[in-house]
Scaffold this motif. Structure first.
Motif, PDB file in Angstrom:
ATOM      1  N   MET A 165      89.281 123.568 154.566  1.00 42.45           N
ATOM      2  CA  MET A 165      88.802 122.861 153.388  1.00 42.45           C
ATOM      3  C   MET A 165      89.364 121.443 153.407  1.00 42.45           C
ATOM      4  SD  MET A 165      88.970 123.579 149.262  1.00 42.45           S
ATOM      5  CE  MET A 165      90.319 124.667 149.333  1.00 42.45           C
ATOM      6  N   THR A 166      88.537 120.497 153.053  1.00 47.12           N
ATOM      7  CA  THR A 166      88.922 119.096 152.969  1.00 47.12           C
ATOM      8  C   THR A 166      89.246 118.738 151.522  1.00 47.12           C
ATOM      9  OG1 THR A 166      87.456 118.563 154.813  1.00 47.12           O
ATOM     10  CG2 THR A 166      88.116 116.740 153.403  1.00 47.12           C
ATOM     11  N   ILE A 167      90.278 117.914 151.342  1.00 47.27           N
ATOM     12  CA  ILE A 167      90.627 117.412 150.010  1.00 47.27           C
ATOM     13  C   ILE A 167      90.723 115.890 150.097  1.00 47.27           C
ATOM     14  CG2 ILE A 167      92.356 117.355 148.178  1.00 47.27           C
ATOM     15  CD1 ILE A 167      93.081 120.223 148.943  1.00 47.27           C
ATOM     16  N   ILE A 168      90.029 115.215 149.197  1.00 53.10           N
ATOM     17  CA  ILE A 168      90.009 113.753 149.169  1.00 53.10           C
ATOM     18  C   ILE A 168      90.400 113.289 147.769  1.00 53.10           C
ATOM     19  CG2 ILE A 168      88.515 111.718 149.349  1.00 53.10           C
ATOM     20  CD1 ILE A 168      86.901 113.469 151.413  1.00 53.10           C
ATOM     21  N   ASN A 169      91.324 112.338 147.709  1.00 52.88           N
ATOM     22  CA  ASN A 169      91.776 111.778 146.435  1.00 52.88           C
ATOM     23  C   ASN A 169      91.360 110.319 146.342  1.00 52.88           C
ATOM     24  OD1 ASN A 169      93.228 114.166 145.781  1.00 52.88           O
ATOM     25  ND2 ASN A 169      94.856 113.499 147.140  1.00 52.88           N
ATOM     26  N   GLN A 170      90.945 109.915 145.159  1.00 51.94           N
ATOM     27  CA  GLN A 170      90.573 108.520 144.940  1.00 51.94           C
ATOM     28  C   GLN A 170      90.848 108.144 143.482  1.00 51.94           C
ATOM     29  OE1 GLN A 170      87.000 107.310 146.837  1.00 51.94           O
ATOM     30  NE2 GLN A 170      86.797 105.466 145.608  1.00 51.94           N
ATOM     31  N   ILE A 171      91.107 106.874 143.259  1.00 50.25           N
ATOM     32  CA  ILE A 171      91.333 106.345 141.919  1.00 50.25           C
ATOM     33  C   ILE A 171      90.166 105.430 141.554  1.00 50.25           C
ATOM     34  CG2 ILE A 171      92.833 104.923 140.457  1.00 50.25           C
ATOM     35  CD1 ILE A 171      94.227 107.464 141.297  1.00 50.25           C
ATOM     36  N   LEU A 172      89.589 105.653 140.366  1.00 53.42           N
ATOM     37  CA  LEU A 172      88.580 104.746 139.818  1.00 53.42           C
ATOM     38  C   LEU A 172      89.269 103.850 138.803  1.00 53.42           C
ATOM     39  CD1 LEU A 172      85.578 107.117 139.011  1.00 53.42           C
ATOM     40  CD2 LEU A 172      85.916 105.715 141.055  1.00 53.42           C
ATOM     41  N   GLU A 173      88.897 102.575 138.783  1.00 53.90           N
ATOM     42  CA  GLU A 173      89.423 101.653 137.784  1.00 53.90           C
ATOM     43  C   GLU A 173      88.327 101.320 136.792  1.00 53.90           C
ATOM     44  OE1 GLU A 173      91.604  98.344 139.225  1.00 53.90           O
ATOM     45  OE2 GLU A 173      92.752  99.563 140.635  1.00 53.90           O
ATOM     46  N   ILE A 174      88.703 101.311 135.512  1.00 54.38           N
ATOM     47  CA  ILE A 174      87.740 101.034 134.445  1.00 54.38           C
ATOM     48  C   ILE A 174      88.365 100.012 133.505  1.00 54.38           C
ATOM     49  CG2 ILE A 174      86.427 102.010 132.521  1.00 54.38           C
ATOM     50  CD1 ILE A 174      86.662 104.742 133.985  1.00 54.38           C
ATOM     51  N   LYS A 175      87.680  98.895 133.328  1.00 51.30           N
ATOM     52  CA  LYS A 175      88.109  97.883 132.353  1.00 51.30           C
ATOM     53  C   LYS A 175      87.386  98.188 131.054  1.00 51.30           C
ATOM     54  CE  LYS A 175      88.416  92.896 131.669  1.00 51.30           C
ATOM     55  NZ  LYS A 175      89.641  92.953 130.954  1.00 51.30           N
ATOM     56  N   THR A 176      88.169  98.410 129.991  1.00 51.08           N
ATOM     57  CA  THR A 176      87.579  98.833 128.731  1.00 51.08           C
ATOM     58  C   THR A 176      87.595  97.699 127.712  1.00 51.08           C
ATOM     59  OG1 THR A 176      89.638  99.685 127.802  1.00 51.08           O
ATOM     60  CG2 THR A 176      88.338 101.193 129.185  1.00 51.08           C
ATOM     61  N   GLU A 177      86.872  97.935 126.631  1.00 49.28           N
ATOM     62  CA  GLU A 177      86.754  96.947 125.565  1.00 49.28           C
ATOM     63  C   GLU A 177      87.530  97.399 124.334  1.00 49.28           C
ATOM     64  OE1 GLU A 177      82.567  96.349 124.995  1.00 49.28           O
ATOM     65  OE2 GLU A 177      82.260  95.892 127.106  1.00 49.28           O
ATOM     66  N   GLN A 178      87.512  96.574 123.314  1.00 45.49           N
ATOM     67  CA  GLN A 178      88.227  96.829 122.063  1.00 45.49           C
ATOM     68  C   GLN A 178      87.777  98.136 121.419  1.00 45.49           C
ATOM     69  OE1 GLN A 178      90.664  94.834 120.735  1.00 45.49           O
ATOM     70  NE2 GLN A 178      90.973  96.319 119.109  1.00 45.49           N
ATOM     71  N   GLY A 179      88.738  98.891 120.857  1.00 47.46           N
ATOM     72  CA  GLY A 179      88.425 100.086 120.081  1.00 47.46           C
ATOM     73  C   GLY A 179      87.951 101.248 120.916  1.00 47.46           C
ATOM     74  N   ILE A 180      87.131 102.094 120.309  1.00 43.27           N
ATOM     75  CA  ILE A 180      86.583 103.271 120.993  1.00 43.27           C
ATOM     76  C   ILE A 180      85.369 102.835 121.800  1.00 43.27           C
ATOM     77  CG2 ILE A 180      85.501 105.533 120.713  1.00 43.27           C
ATOM     78  CD1 ILE A 180      86.962 105.794 118.031  1.00 43.27           C
ATOM     79  N   ASN A 181      85.403 103.107 123.102  1.00 46.60           N
ATOM     80  CA  ASN A 181      84.205 102.927 123.905  1.00 46.60           C
ATOM     81  C   ASN A 181      84.069 104.064 124.888  1.00 46.60           C
ATOM     82  OD1 ASN A 181      85.537 100.864 126.262  1.00 46.60           O
ATOM     83  ND2 ASN A 181      86.208 100.459 124.196  1.00 46.60           N
ATOM     84  N   ILE A 182      82.813 104.369 125.211  1.00 46.89           N
ATOM     85  CA  ILE A 182      82.491 105.530 126.037  1.00 46.89           C
ATOM     86  C   ILE A 182      81.742 105.041 127.266  1.00 46.89           C
ATOM     87  CG2 ILE A 182      81.343 107.776 126.110  1.00 46.89           C
ATOM     88  CD1 ILE A 182      81.556 107.790 122.984  1.00 46.89           C
ATOM     89  N   HIS A 183      82.240 105.432 128.427  1.00 45.29           N
ATOM     90  CA  HIS A 183      81.683 104.982 129.699  1.00 45.29           C
ATOM     91  C   HIS A 183      81.108 106.171 130.465  1.00 45.29           C
ATOM     92  CE1 HIS A 183      83.838 101.062 129.401  1.00 45.29           C
ATOM     93  NE2 HIS A 183      84.644 101.804 128.659  1.00 45.29           N
ATOM     94  N   ASN A 184      79.884 106.063 130.906  1.00 39.92           N
ATOM     95  CA  ASN A 184      79.285 107.070 131.769  1.00 39.92           C
ATOM     96  C   ASN A 184      79.777 106.802 133.190  1.00 39.92           C
ATOM     97  OD1 ASN A 184      77.757 108.853 133.220  1.00 39.92           O
ATOM     98  ND2 ASN A 184      75.793 107.890 132.773  1.00 39.92           N
ATOM     99  N   ILE A 185      80.663 107.654 133.702  1.00 41.21           N
ATOM    100  CA  ILE A 185      81.213 107.452 135.046  1.00 41.21           C
ATOM    101  C   ILE A 185      80.549 108.369 136.078  1.00 41.21           C
ATOM    102  CG2 ILE A 185      83.394 106.506 134.197  1.00 41.21           C
ATOM    103  CD1 ILE A 185      84.681 109.255 134.830  1.00 41.21           C
ATOM    104  N   THR A 186      79.464 109.020 135.688  1.00 43.42           N
ATOM    105  CA  THR A 186      78.757 109.911 136.621  1.00 43.42           C
ATOM    106  C   THR A 186      78.358 109.197 137.914  1.00 43.42           C
ATOM    107  OG1 THR A 186      77.921 111.085 134.686  1.00 43.42           O
ATOM    108  CG2 THR A 186      76.898 111.620 136.805  1.00 43.42           C
ATOM    109  N   PRO A 187      77.756 108.004 137.846  1.00 43.32           N
ATOM    110  CA  PRO A 187      77.369 107.336 139.104  1.00 43.32           C
ATOM    111  C   PRO A 187      78.558 107.041 140.012  1.00 43.32           C
ATOM    112  CG  PRO A 187      76.254 106.320 137.234  1.00 43.32           C
ATOM    113  CD  PRO A 187      77.289 107.258 136.669  1.00 43.32           C
TER     114      PRO A 187
END
Length: 145
Positions: free
Chosen positions: A1-23
């Motif tokens: 079995m292969t295991i791959i680790n990666q970090i995604l970076e997300i720059k967010t805006e003021q207050g509550i915001n919701i980001h679709n990270i599916t893509p």
């Protein structure tokens, strides 16, 4: 079995915001040879969260209203007594954000079938910023064959 680790970076805006990270998650899968397995998506902050739900604009606004009702920013919270704690000078009063995060999840595990996320028709992987603006990271671990 292969295991791959990666970090995604997300720059967010003021207050509550919701980001679709599916893509972005699908892009990470596409960069591997894994065709069948699973992906773990993990939020690395105490005032962010993850959920699988529909990425529909009006629903996302409903979710924000719901979260604000659960933990109103204007309520009194012990965590916000910054003068009673050792904190950095720029520490925000964000107890409400921590409480909102507790009502959601820090991680999601999604099956991978034939190299694709096995999400339902209307499902998306949503990243919740509850105390922005900030630079955030999401840990992604893909395992399989």
């Amino acid at each position: 079995m292969t295991i791959i680790n990666q970090i995604l970076e997300i720059k967010t805006e003021q207050g509550i915001n919701i980001h679709n990270i599916t893509p972005q998650i699908q892009d990470v899968i596409n960069s591997t040879s894994i065709q069948n397995g699973q992906v773990l998506v993990f939020s690395r902050h105490t005032t962010t969260a993850l959920a699988i739900n529909e990425n529909e604009e009006r629903l996302l606004e409903d979710i924000k209203v719901f979260l604000r009702k659960l933990a109103p920013e204007s309520d009194k919270y012990l965590h916000n007594d910054l003068h009673l704690r050792i904190v950095p000078e720029d520490e925000p009063m964000n107890a409400h954000s921590h409480l909102m995060a507790m009502m959601l999840s820090t991680s999601e595990v999604i099956p991978i079938v034939d190299g694709k996320l096995a999400l339902g028709t209307w499902q998306s992987i949503l990243f919740f910023e509850l105390d922005g603006p900030r630079q955030r990271t999401v840990f992604v671990q893909i395992s399989g064959e």
